[in-house]
Design a protein around this motif. Structure first.
Motif, PDB file in Angstrom:
ATOM      1  N   ARG A  79       0.824  -1.212   0.000  1.00 27.93           N
ATOM      2  CA  ARG A  79       0.000   0.000   0.000  1.00 27.93           C
ATOM      3  C   ARG A  79       0.858   1.262   0.000  1.00 27.93           C
ATOM      4  N   ILE A  80       1.933   1.227   0.770  1.00 26.09           N
ATOM      5  CA  ILE A  80       2.797   2.405   0.874  1.00 26.09           C
ATOM      6  C   ILE A  80       3.710   2.526  -0.334  1.00 26.09           C
ATOM      7  N   LEU A  81       4.243   1.400  -0.816  1.00 27.15           N
ATOM      8  CA  LEU A  81       5.157   1.442  -1.956  1.00 27.15           C
ATOM      9  C   LEU A  81       4.460   1.904  -3.231  1.00 27.15           C
ATOM     10  N   LEU A  82       3.192   1.555  -3.384  1.00 20.98           N
ATOM     11  CA  LEU A  82       2.470   1.947  -4.591  1.00 20.98           C
ATOM     12  C   LEU A  82       2.053   3.411  -4.550  1.00 20.98           C
ATOM     13  N   GLY A  83       1.866   3.943  -3.377  1.00 25.61           N
ATOM     14  CA  GLY A  83       1.361   5.304  -3.240  1.00 25.61           C
ATOM     15  C   GLY A  83       0.078   5.282  -2.441  1.00 25.61           C
ATOM     16  N   SER A  84      -0.216   6.318  -1.730  1.00 24.71           N
ATOM     17  CA  SER A  84      -1.332   6.322  -0.788  1.00 24.71           C
ATOM     18  C   SER A  84      -2.654   5.997  -1.470  1.00 24.71           C
ATOM     19  N   THR A  85      -3.533   5.343  -0.706  1.00 23.32           N
ATOM     20  CA  THR A  85      -4.871   5.048  -1.207  1.00 23.32           C
ATOM     21  C   THR A  85      -5.581   6.334  -1.616  1.00 23.32           C
ATOM     22  N   GLY A  86      -5.413   7.384  -0.812  1.00 20.29           N
ATOM     23  CA  GLY A  86      -6.052   8.657  -1.126  1.00 20.29           C
ATOM     24  C   GLY A  86      -5.634   9.213  -2.470  1.00 20.29           C
ATOM     25  N   SER A  87      -4.350   9.070  -2.804  1.00 25.30           N
ATOM     26  CA  SER A  87      -3.882   9.600  -4.087  1.00 25.30           C
ATOM     27  C   SER A  87      -4.492   8.839  -5.249  1.00 25.30           C
ATOM     28  N   TRP A  88      -4.669   7.537  -5.087  1.00 27.62           N
ATOM     29  CA  TRP A  88      -5.301   6.745  -6.144  1.00 27.62           C
ATOM     30  C   TRP A  88      -6.788   7.040  -6.233  1.00 27.62           C
ATOM     31  N   GLN A  89      -7.435   7.249  -5.094  1.00 25.67           N
ATOM     32  CA  GLN A  89      -8.847   7.631  -5.129  1.00 25.67           C
ATOM     33  C   GLN A  89      -9.028   8.973  -5.839  1.00 25.67           C
ATOM     34  N   GLN A  90      -8.118   9.899  -5.586  1.00 29.23           N
ATOM     35  CA  GLN A  90      -8.198  11.180  -6.274  1.00 29.23           C
ATOM     36  C   GLN A  90      -8.022  10.994  -7.783  1.00 29.23           C
ATOM     37  N   ARG A  91      -7.152  10.083  -8.161  1.00 27.38           N
ATOM     38  CA  ARG A  91      -6.973   9.839  -9.604  1.00 27.38           C
ATOM     39  C   ARG A  91      -8.256   9.281 -10.212  1.00 27.38           C
ATOM     40  N   VAL A  92      -8.927   8.363  -9.508  1.00 28.17           N
ATOM     41  CA  VAL A  92     -10.205   7.844 -10.000  1.00 28.17           C
ATOM     42  C   VAL A  92     -11.180   8.988 -10.239  1.00 28.17           C
ATOM     43  N   ALA A  93     -11.267   9.895  -9.260  1.00 28.93           N
ATOM     44  CA  ALA A  93     -12.190  11.028  -9.380  1.00 28.93           C
ATOM     45  C   ALA A  93     -11.796  11.938 -10.533  1.00 28.93           C
ATOM     46  N   GLU A  94     -10.521  12.229 -10.650  1.00 28.79           N
ATOM     47  CA  GLU A  94     -10.061  13.140 -11.708  1.00 28.79           C
ATOM     48  C   GLU A  94     -10.336  12.573 -13.094  1.00 28.79           C
ATOM     49  N   LEU A  95     -10.043  11.291 -13.281  1.00 29.88           N
ATOM     50  CA  LEU A  95     -10.300  10.669 -14.578  1.00 29.88           C
ATOM     51  C   LEU A  95     -11.793  10.677 -14.904  1.00 29.88           C
ATOM     52  N   THR A  96     -12.602  10.389 -13.898  1.00 27.49           N
ATOM     53  CA  THR A  96     -14.050  10.343 -14.119  1.00 27.49           C
ATOM     54  C   THR A  96     -14.598  11.729 -14.430  1.00 27.49           C
ATOM     55  N   LEU A  97     -14.148  12.724 -13.679  1.00 29.30           N
ATOM     56  CA  LEU A  97     -14.596  14.090 -13.937  1.00 29.30           C
ATOM     57  C   LEU A  97     -14.176  14.563 -15.328  1.00 29.30           C
ATOM     58  N   ALA A  98     -13.066  14.020 -15.816  1.00 25.99           N
ATOM     59  CA  ALA A  98     -12.594  14.380 -17.154  1.00 25.99           C
ATOM     60  C   ALA A  98     -13.313  13.614 -18.257  1.00 25.99           C
TER      61      ALA A  98
END
Length: 730
Positions: free
Chosen positions: A335-354
């Motif tokens: 979980r830590i090596l890949l990057g925070s869960t929050g950062s990936w959740q934000q990416r999901v939101a950003e892609l969807t909003l786009a």
């Protein structure tokens, strides 16, 4: 359970599981734990000989020419078994190099002579230009597999501050072993000072693609970790006794393990979908969205479920000797090596909003086109009809409920049902929705007599007969078998007395199905009978509207006082009521959700985010991403259920988990929508489709059709095999 669905997938799973049982024994795992540094596994050649390192790679480099899905299945199994060794970083490196068109290094990664190592965060590594050459300087972040790796895939930043990836052999780097939180697969760090990079060592591949590949394979391994933790907790809860009882009987334990199972299932389906997406010819944004959902869901699920496993195990789970902490350490490290869960959740939101959406479709077999031609021709006349004429035509042709046997339906198998749904949508015609009748008519077909079928089925299919359901009572909701409405045999029929509640459509229905007790001297579920009640033409019915929290009165309470029901309105035999109430036909309805995979609520929340004053902030973006991940995982569960039906298989665990997770997702969606709408959501007299009314209305969803607690009991007992409580309520 496995990420895959097909027989071939399960054969691959079984092969890897058998291999892991032979080579990754408890002694091997403990040797890795006790060692001062990670060693190159002696069994690595065996793994390579089985072809497990190159399933996703082309045949010309020694691979099998499959997709990332097969490698994800292997990663899941090796994660479940806590197999020591750098399988995960090795296949990440080879998948990335293959995507970048680098073939020279692939043969060694496939035959096991080259180990991969990965650092996904840049640390202080940075590229610079010096005398026409590109140089690399700084210290990496933690390198997964770095203690034994031969070929390093390292994140760095370029002159613009953007993340890039380089691939460099070990002999050109200074590698330092580090004490590691994960004591089975350990980390290192890399230090370089002005290292001149050769042509091709700076990957031309987009950095996000690298992260998406890593996220997918990390999610697959996380799925295996979560499955081990859930299985271990369930196995323990079935045998461990406390206070004179097996702890799995305690609702607190049962519900915790059931929720662990739900999280594990989410991890599994999102990892599966990400692996599929990266192997499909879909837009880059769609594949990236699937990977981001898997990264958001699966890694956090493994971490949370591993913690829950220790909690269920109690003191023994807190000991070093038990493997539970190894899985917790591994899950937290991923979980830590890949990057925070929050950062990936934000990416999901950003892609969807786009505008990115994951399109969930099924590929129908060749026979579907023959079926399609027949269906299209049969629906052509319906397009010229309107109103009742159209509805009647569709009903007579079997389109109201195609899965029903002829002559009422079309005896449609899964493929035919999906083709019919597509053609109905294309023709823009809708058959009548029987609502409660969708439960009544299959029961009548299965258990009713010829007279009852002729009397009720055709009219119900046309919409001439509307049904309500008289099941729940003030003292019998989830525990339906405890109902007390009594049916007494009289000349020519039965006299019913009692009270029903939460009866929707009672004021609009023509007929109702009513469960009543005909025998009080047998076990409670065996003494019930199934009656058909004429709502509009019977004396002894007092229907009173119940005002709900929305302010509407869709529900009713029904008082039954000496209601006479003739013998010809008893379905089946006296005492058959429980069996009839649970009837489903062998040929079940199959559906594929149309429209957005995010559902109406998810799309509404996305639209609302675009209207927020000042734009959406970081916290709101994270919350939106989490909600969209839940929506997407629910859609994927539905897709997998449909694919099982097409393959002729029984529904999998997805269908059992979908209602539990779906209800909580919908409730959270409208709660957040109301919050984002701000003070305007607190005004009275809101429209039925407003966030306020949808929030209030959604509260019934965790009660109706089986409460959340009952659903958790079902998952715990029927899927995980936890024991029932022999003394409920005590």
């Amino acid at each position: 359970m496995t990420i895959g669905l097909s027989d071939e997938d399960r054969e691959l799973r079984d092969s890897v599981r058998g291999w892991a049982a032979r080579y990754a024994t408890p002694a091997v795992i403990r040797e890795a734990d006790e060692a001062k540094a990670e060693a190159r596994p002696e069994y690595w050649a065996s793994l390579a000989e089985l072809g497990m390192l190159g399933l996703h790679l082309p045949e010309e480099v020694g691979g099998a020419g499959f997709t990332l899905l097969e490698t994800a299945i292997v990663a899941e199994e090796l994660g479940r078994a806590m197999v020591p060794g750098p399988f995960l970083p090795t296949v990440v490196v080879s998948a990335v190099l293959n995507a970048a068109g680098h073939t020279a290094e692939l043969e060694g990664l496939v035959d096991g002579s080259t180990f991969g190592a990965v650092a996904l965060q840049p640390g202080t590594l940075a590229l610079a230009q010096a005398e026409g050459a590109t140089t690399l300087s700084g210290t990496s972040s933690l390198v997964l597999g770095g203690q034994v790796g031969d070929l390093f895939l390292l994140a760095a930043t370029d002159a613009a501050g953007d993340r890039v990836f380089v691939v460099v052999p070990r002999d050109r780097l200074t590698v330092t072993d580090l004490p590691s939180h994960d004591v089975i697969r350990r980390n290192a760090e890399v230090t370089v000072d002005g290292l001149a990079l050769a042509d091709g060592e700076v990957l031309a591949l987009d950095a996000q693609r690298v992260l998406d590949i890593a996220a997918t394979l990390f999610a697959a391994e996380a799925s295996g970790l979560a499955d081990w933790a859930t299985t271990t907790a369930a196995d323990y809860a079935r045998v461990r006794k406390q206070f004179g009882r097996v702890i799995g009987q305690f609702q607190g334990v049962k519900h915790k393990v059931a929720r662990m199972f739900g999280r594990t299932e989410q991890a599994r389906v999102t990892a599966w979908d990400a692996a599929r997406a990266l192997g499909e010819e879909v837009p880059a944004e769609e594949a990236s969205l699937a990977a981001a959902v898997a990264a958001s869901v699966a890694l956090d699920a493994a971490f949370q479920v591993s913690k829950d496993c220790i909690q269920v195990l109690g003191g023994i789970g807190y000991t070093w000797e038990h493997d539970a902490h190894l899985y917790l350490r591994r899950a937290q490290s991923l979980r830590i090596l890949l990057g925070s869960t929050g950062s990936w959740q934000q990416r999901v939101a950003e892609l969807t909003l786009a505008g990115a959406r994951r399109v969930l479709t099924v590929e129908l077999p060749a026979e579907a086109e023959r079926i399609r031609a027949d269906v299209r021709a049969e629906l052509e006349p319906a397009k010229a009809k309107t109103g009742a004429d159209r509805t009647t035509y569709l009903a007579e042709k079997g389109y109201t409920s195609p899965h029903l046997p002829a002559p009422w339906g079309k005896s449609a198998d899964a493929v035919t049902q999906l083709v019919i749904a597509e053609e109905l949508a294309a023709a823009d015609v809708k058959p009548h929705d029987m609502i409660i009748g969708n439960w009544v008519i299959p029961t009548l077909i299965a258990h009713g007599n010829a007279e009852q079928l002729d009397r009720f089925v055709p009219g119900s299919l046309r919409g001439d007969i509307v049904w309500c359901q008289l099941f729940s009572e003030p003292g019998a909701g989830s525990d339906l078998a405890s109902l007390s409405t009594k049916a007494t045999k009289v000349e020519g029929g039965w006299k019913l007395n009692g009270q029903k509640v939460w009866t929707s459509m009672a004021r609009d229905a023509h007929w109702g199905i009513c469960l009543a007790r005909t025998d009080a001297d047998v076990p409670k579920h065996k003494g019930l009978s199934y009656f058909l009640v004429d709502i509009r033409n019977s004396e002894g019915l007092d229907i009173r509207p119940l005002r709900e929290i929305t302010g509407e009165a869709l529900f009713n309470e029904v008082f039954i006082d000496d209601l006479f029901v003739p013998d010809d309105c008893l379905v089946g035999e006296p005492g058959d009521g429980w069996k009839l109430a649970r009837t489903t036909l062998a040929n079940e309805r199959v559906s594929m959700t149309g429209g957005s995979s995010l559902g109406d609520g998810g799309e509404a929340l996305v639209a609302l985010a675009d209207t927020l004053p000042g734009g959406i902030d970081a916290h709101q973006l994270t919350v939106l991403g989490q909600i969209l991940c839940d929506a997407q995982s629910g859609g994927i569960m539905g897709l997998r259920t449909t694919l099982r039906s097409l393959a002729g298989s029984q529904p999998g665990a997805e269908s059992s988990v979908a209602k539990l997770l779906g209800v909580e997702h919908i409730q959270q969606t409208w709660e957040v929508a109301m919050e984002w709408a701000g003070p305007s959501s607190l005004l009275g007299d809101q429209e039925r489709t407003s966030a306020t009314q949808m929030f209030l209305n959604s509260q019934c969803m965790s009660i109706a059709g089986g409460t959340t607690n009952v659903q958790l009991n079902i998952i715990g007992e029927r899927i995980l095999g936890l024991p029932r409580d022999p003394e409920p309520g005590k």
